[in-house]
Design a protein around this motif. Structure first.
Motif, PDB file in Angstrom:
ATOM      1  N   ARG A  83      14.345 -10.447 -34.849  1.00  0.00           N
ATOM      2  CA  ARG A  83      14.580  -9.779 -33.652  1.00  0.00           C
ATOM      3  C   ARG A  83      15.688 -10.201 -32.952  1.00  0.00           C
ATOM      4  N   MET A  84      16.625 -10.963 -33.962  1.00  0.00           N
ATOM      5  CA  MET A  84      17.972 -11.275 -33.206  1.00  0.00           C
ATOM      6  C   MET A  84      18.952 -10.574 -33.751  1.00  0.00           C
ATOM      7  N   ARG A  85      20.018 -10.086 -33.211  1.00  0.00           N
ATOM      8  CA  ARG A  85      21.308  -9.536 -33.477  1.00  0.00           C
ATOM      9  C   ARG A  85      22.412 -10.280 -33.164  1.00  0.00           C
ATOM     10  N   VAL A  86      23.430 -10.225 -33.786  1.00  0.00           N
ATOM     11  CA  VAL A  86      24.862 -10.880 -33.417  1.00  0.00           C
ATOM     12  C   VAL A  86      25.899  -9.723 -33.552  1.00  0.00           C
ATOM     13  N   ILE A  87      26.727  -9.670 -32.413  1.00  0.00           N
ATOM     14  CA  ILE A  87      27.788  -8.738 -32.438  1.00  0.00           C
ATOM     15  C   ILE A  87      29.067  -9.496 -32.214  1.00  0.00           C
ATOM     16  N   SER A  88      30.150  -9.285 -32.738  1.00  0.00           N
ATOM     17  CA  SER A  88      31.564  -9.538 -32.397  1.00  0.00           C
ATOM     18  C   SER A  88      32.321  -8.892 -31.289  1.00  0.00           C
TER      19      SER A  88
END
Length: 135
Positions: A83-88
């Protein structure tokens, strides 16, 4: 509701959060600094502490640089949390879009929205060439 963490080198994440608060007032977002002497493990520990209380909820961690220590730490957590996302690409325009849409969109729709508007966040103004009038 998507829980939001800004994480970046130096004090950048805190500065972005302060700027977001200038525009929107209090927001549902947190900032994590990556300071000299720390490594990705230190950032992971900070992020885990924030996420652990609400592990069942959706999370978006916005970092400054892909493949930097904040990215690596956040991605390590995201590998174990579906349920976690990472965006740069953390910037003030991106941060404003995140907090403006975190209540209305789920984490995947929010990431899709952010990547769709990313090119609109960087605009070059250039003085137009002057056209000489006929005399």
């Amino acid at each position: 509701m998507v829980n939001v963490i800004f994480c970046a080198h130096g004090q950048f994440a805190c500065a972005v959060l302060d700027s977001v608060r200038m525009v929107y007032g209090e927001v549902n977002a947190t900032a994590v600094e990556f300071v000299p002497g720390e490594n990705a493990g230190d950032i992971t520990a900070k992020l885990e502490k924030l996420v652990s209380a609400h592990n069942e909820q959706e999370w978006l961690i916005a970092v400054d640089l892909q493949c930097g220590s904040p990215w690596n730490a956040a991605a390590a957590l995201a590998m174990h949390n579906p349920r976690m996302r990472v965006i740069s690409g953390l910037s003030l325009p991106l941060a404003l879009e995140v907090v403006d849409n975190q209540d209305a969109l789920n984490v995947d729709a929010l990431c899709e929205h952010l990547t769709a508007i990313a090119s609109q966040c960087c605009v070059v103004w250039q003085q137009p060439e002057t056209i000489e009038e006929d005399l």
